[in-house]
Design a protein around this motif. Structure first.
Motif, PDB file in Angstrom:
ATOM      1  N   MET A   1       0.849  -1.327   0.017  1.00  0.00           N
ATOM      2  CA  MET A   1       0.107  -0.029   0.013  1.00  0.00           C
ATOM      3  C   MET A   1       0.989   1.398  -0.160  1.00  0.00           C
ATOM      4  SD  MET A   1      -3.074  -1.366   2.631  1.00  0.00           S
ATOM      5  CE  MET A   1      -3.787   0.506   2.869  1.00  0.00           C
ATOM      6  N   GLN A   2       1.932   1.332   0.826  1.00  0.00           N
ATOM      7  CA  GLN A   2       2.758   2.440   1.097  1.00  0.00           C
ATOM      8  C   GLN A   2       3.330   2.457  -0.544  1.00  0.00           C
ATOM      9  OE1 GLN A   2       3.433   4.438   4.230  1.00  0.00           O
ATOM     10  NE2 GLN A   2       3.689   5.700   2.269  1.00  0.00           N
ATOM     11  N   LEU A   3       3.894   1.474  -1.101  1.00  0.00           N
ATOM     12  CA  LEU A   3       4.505   1.349  -2.211  1.00  0.00           C
ATOM     13  C   LEU A   3       3.379   2.155  -3.255  1.00  0.00           C
ATOM     14  CD1 LEU A   3       6.899   0.983  -4.143  1.00  0.00           C
ATOM     15  CD2 LEU A   3       6.054  -1.300  -4.348  1.00  0.00           C
ATOM     16  N   ALA A   4       2.294   1.806  -3.404  1.00  0.00           N
ATOM     17  CA  ALA A   4       1.381   2.328  -4.285  1.00  0.00           C
ATOM     18  C   ALA A   4       1.131   3.689  -4.240  1.00  0.00           C
ATOM     19  CB  ALA A   4       0.008   1.538  -4.143  1.00  0.00           C
ATOM     20  N   THR A   5       1.244   4.361  -2.929  1.00  0.00           N
ATOM     21  CA  THR A   5       0.960   5.744  -2.611  1.00  0.00           C
ATOM     22  C   THR A   5       1.931   6.589  -3.588  1.00  0.00           C
ATOM     23  OG1 THR A   5       2.506   5.910  -0.726  1.00  0.00           O
ATOM     24  CG2 THR A   5       0.256   5.646  -0.461  1.00  0.00           C
ATOM     25  N   SER A   6       3.041   6.040  -3.845  1.00  0.00           N
ATOM     26  CA  SER A   6       4.146   6.900  -4.380  1.00  0.00           C
ATOM     27  C   SER A   6       3.975   7.059  -5.840  1.00  0.00           C
ATOM     28  CB  SER A   6       5.480   5.868  -4.262  1.00  0.00           C
ATOM     29  OG  SER A   6       5.295   4.883  -5.385  1.00  0.00           O
ATOM     30  N   TYR A   7       2.999   6.563  -6.657  1.00  0.00           N
ATOM     31  CA  TYR A   7       2.603   7.280  -7.872  1.00  0.00           C
ATOM     32  C   TYR A   7       1.565   8.361  -7.682  1.00  0.00           C
ATOM     33  CZ  TYR A   7       4.611   2.600  -8.812  1.00  0.00           C
ATOM     34  OH  TYR A   7       5.701   1.501  -8.795  1.00  0.00           O
TER      35      TYR A   7
END
Lengths: 245, 245
Positions: free
Chosen positions: B141-147
């Protein structure tokens, strides 16, 4: 017969306390018994570790019940989760020895009394904390608790409606913590009389507000006179957190 | 004329959202205006920093209103505290420049979306968090936020009912924290479109549950197609925490 031990969380706001009063009442015991009776087709009676009053909450109330049903723990827990109202959750269920009795075998309990100490109340916690708008002297309150630790006759801190033969109990610890505006008074002891945590808290609040001195707690305890102690703190701030076996 | 800035906490559970709908409605704006109008004898209109939907909560909504009343801030705050229902609390009031406008002058906002990630829901938080029973992959989820960070056209993450001319907004940060079972997704940005935080959260939850890959967020954002994003997360988990000026 199987004997099951339940661990139960509840928001007590909507209920008339733990103890069943009639057959179709709005008590916690009554609600849970209704669901278990429906599930098993038997008339189930659950035994709580003790009563909680109207408006008192629990994070870890314990109860047991016996049934000849062949349902397993996971199935019972799912059934309870499905049919209980959303302010009651059975967080754990275990099959226990036939002799296990949730009240007789409880050896200690932990309660937390929660206080919101700020000029204005918190709308999200309003049903779960007592609101005290004046600043509390927590050091004085902590000092006052020292007179209550250990084994004592707590007759000064018991509801006049209590009918217990002995008012002797042992308090292991009373810890006061504060995080932002939330003050928590955590009680651990081998047992608590009717309203005992709420009357002790009410008295500690008198100390915290400067209306009583910490040393007065010693006198109140020794005189065993309910009239010398402070008022009974509101039910909504009280949480039964854990029962030890 | 005096211009007053209010900071407001509310449990949105009982209300039909922020925006007044009629004269005697059950909205947050309506409730507060009623009390202020009664107090001043004027027809007070309050300007919120933005609307919150039915069931959304606030720890720090900001609003302003103008009055020719000579009452001072402490007096107004006490009056509001006394007459507002207990699920609405004005935590701060300041007299501000006559030109201050709570909506036009807001430069950034902080929202927190709260999730209870455990097999069973929490009876005390049930109205303030979304309950997700399956384990969430928070790293994904945290990775997904980067976009999503930075300035983008967020057309993929806006309610179809939105009528804004431009869907370009800037998100400064999205932080995901977990403490015991409580997951908090904190959003900071220069503005959020209708349902934007809830649709982004709903999409992040798809990632957390393994139904979408983190990299898909990039694609969803670029295609600007609401149908590619996840469902709108429930209103009860959303909290407007702070408005910056």
């Amino acid at each position: 017969m199987c004997n099951f031990k339940l661990t139960i969380q509840y928001d007590g706001s909507r209920y008339k306390g733990w103890q069943r009063l009639g057959n179709t009442d709005n008590t916690l015991q009554g609600k849970i018994e209704q669901v278990l009776s429906k599930m098993t087709g038997e008339e189930i009676e659950i035994i709580g570790s003790g009563r909680t009053d109207v408006g008192v909450h629990a994070q870890g109330q314990v109860a047991n019940f016996k049934t000849s049903s062949t349902k397993r723990t996971a199935e019972i827990q799912q059934y309870l989760y499905h049919y209980l109202p959303e302010d009651i959750v059975v967080t754990d269920i275990k099959e226990v020895d036939e002799r296990f009795h949730a009240r007789y075998h409880a050896v200690a309990k932990q309660y937390i009394y929660k206080i919101w100490n700020a000029p204005y109340h918190n709308p999200f916690l309003r049903k779960y904390v007592e609101h005290i708008s004046e600043p509390l002297d927590l050091a004085a309150m902590q000092l006052a608790t020292s007179y209550l630790l250990g084994q004592h006759d707590f007759s000064a801190f018991v509801s006049s409606r209590s009918k217990k033969k002995s008012n002797i109990r042992e308090i292991y610890s009373i810890d006061i913590t504060k995080e932002e505006c939330l003050v928590e008074v955590t009680f651990r002891g081998n047992g608590f009389l009717h309203n005992m945590v709420r009357i002790i808290t009410g008295t500690l609040l008198e100390v915290g507000l400067g209306r009583m001195k910490p040393t007065q707690l010693k006198e109140v305890l020794e005189k065993r006179d309910r009239n010398l102690a402070g008022p009974t703190a509101a039910a909504k701030g009280l949480h039964l957190v854990q029962v030890y076996y």
